[in-house]
Design an enzyme around this catalytic site. Structure first.
Site, PDB file in Angstrom:
ATOM      1  CG  ASP A   1      70.357  13.809   8.051  1.00 57.00           C
ATOM      2  OD1 ASP A   1      69.965  13.416   8.029  1.00 57.00           O
ATOM      3  OD2 ASP A   1      70.321  14.156   6.303  1.00 57.00           O
TER       4      ASP A   1
ATOM      5  CB  SER B   1      69.316  20.688   8.275  1.00 54.83           C
ATOM      6  OG  SER B   1      68.914  20.768   7.152  1.00 54.83           O
TER       7      SER B   1
ATOM      8  NE  ARG C   1      62.765  13.735  12.458  1.00 58.31           N
ATOM      9  CZ  ARG C   1      63.990  12.514  12.975  1.00 58.31           C
ATOM     10  NH1 ARG C   1      64.581  11.587  13.149  1.00 58.31           N
ATOM     11  NH2 ARG C   1      65.152  13.251  11.529  1.00 58.31           N
TER      12      ARG C   1
ATOM     13  CG  ASN D   1      64.863  16.240  15.142  1.00 58.96           C
ATOM     14  OD1 ASN D   1      65.729  15.894  15.061  1.00 58.96           O
ATOM     15  ND2 ASN D   1      64.025  15.641  13.555  1.00 58.96           N
ATOM     16  CD1 TRP D   2      60.134  19.938  19.495  1.00 57.14           C
ATOM     17  CD2 TRP D   2      59.413  17.364  20.520  1.00 57.14           C
ATOM     18  NE1 TRP D   2      61.217  19.443  21.178  1.00 57.14           N
ATOM     19  CE2 TRP D   2      60.556  18.405  21.554  1.00 57.14           C
ATOM     20  CE3 TRP D   2      59.234  16.518  21.431  1.00 57.14           C
ATOM     21  CZ2 TRP D   2      61.627  17.607  23.194  1.00 57.14           C
ATOM     22  CZ3 TRP D   2      59.862  16.243  22.274  1.00 57.14           C
ATOM     23  CH2 TRP D   2      60.608  16.553  22.874  1.00 57.14           C
TER      24      TRP D   2
ATOM     25  CD  GLU E   1      87.236  26.328   5.245  1.00 54.36           C
ATOM     26  OE1 GLU E   1      86.715  25.661   4.667  1.00 54.36           O
ATOM     27  OE2 GLU E   1      87.519  27.259   5.651  1.00 54.36           O
TER      28      GLU E   1
END
Length: 232
Positions: A2, A178, A53, A50-51, A189
């Protein structure tokens, strides 16, 4: 992975340039993990969300994806790294699906490390897809509902055959998963860093490994059971 867009914006560059720089960070992560003896590395390259965007940005990401497949496969073969894609491939063009399948085939005998690339992937999609496959097996009479266990469910996820992740790393300052490997991260972890993905380097990845090494993983047991100094 990210922070590509913010990295570019802070330098007054188009977001697409951040994605291009992010490819270099991904290449570093693969090489470093292979050198450190990591057995499986999963990169969240493109989520099902993300499509949404802007079309130009998605187009650039797809171009980078296609180009990376062609450029990186020879080195993956040389380094003994097996490539595997997870996600909803039906969202891609037939040409891109063929390239993905070809890359997997060319690397399928490699055994040094598994590189899993999540594209058009979402954890909820993964679970729903597995549930639909199980429902179909029940409909065909191959499986009774009471036979559906977590272990059976895992066998129908896109990561079937792979171990559960030990360490989850997220760059860019956000502290959430996300929709990534929601089922698989149950005992993983978590390591969050403010470093934006294009700036993520071996030193920061080493910090993540050190964080993991300092954790005691109990998986529901108590500390005395783990260290062997007490009764259950």
């Amino acid at each position: 992975m990210d922070g590509n867009g913010r990295w570019a914006r802070s330098r007054l560059l188009p977001r697409t340039e951040g994605h291009r720089q992010g490819v270099n960070a991904a290449r570093m992560a693969v090489r470093y993990c292979a050198q450190q003896g990591v057995r499986v590395l999963t990169l969240f390259a493109f989520s099902s969300e993300n499509w949404r965007r802007p079309r130009q940005e998605v187009g650039t990401l797809m171009d980078l994806f296609v180009g990376s497949i062609g450029r990186e496969v020879p080195e993956l073969v040389e380094k003994g790294i097996r490539l595997r894609f997870i996600g909803d491939r039906t969202t891609f063009s037939a040409k891109l699906q063929a390239r993905m399948a070809d890359a997997e085939e060319r690397t399928r005998h490699n055994q040094h490390m598994d590189l899993v690339v999540a594209v058009s992937y979402g954890g909820r999609w993964d679970i729903a897809n597995a549930a639909a496959a199980l429902a179909e097996r029940v409909r065909r009479g191959e499986l009774e509902p009471e036979q559906i266990t977590p272990e059976v469910m895992e066998g129908h996820l896109s990561t079937a055959g792979l171990p559960e992740p030990d360490l989850f790393v997220r760059t860019g300052g956000e502290q959430r998963v996300s929709n990534f490997l929601l089922w698989q991260l149950a005992y993983t972890e978590l390591f969050f860093t403010d470093v934006l993905w294009p700036d993520f380097d071996e030193d920061e990845l080493g910090r993540a490994f050190e964080h993991f090494a300092g954790r005691q993983r109990r998986f529901g047991h108590i500390q005395e059971q783990i260290v062997g100094t007490g009764d259950a």
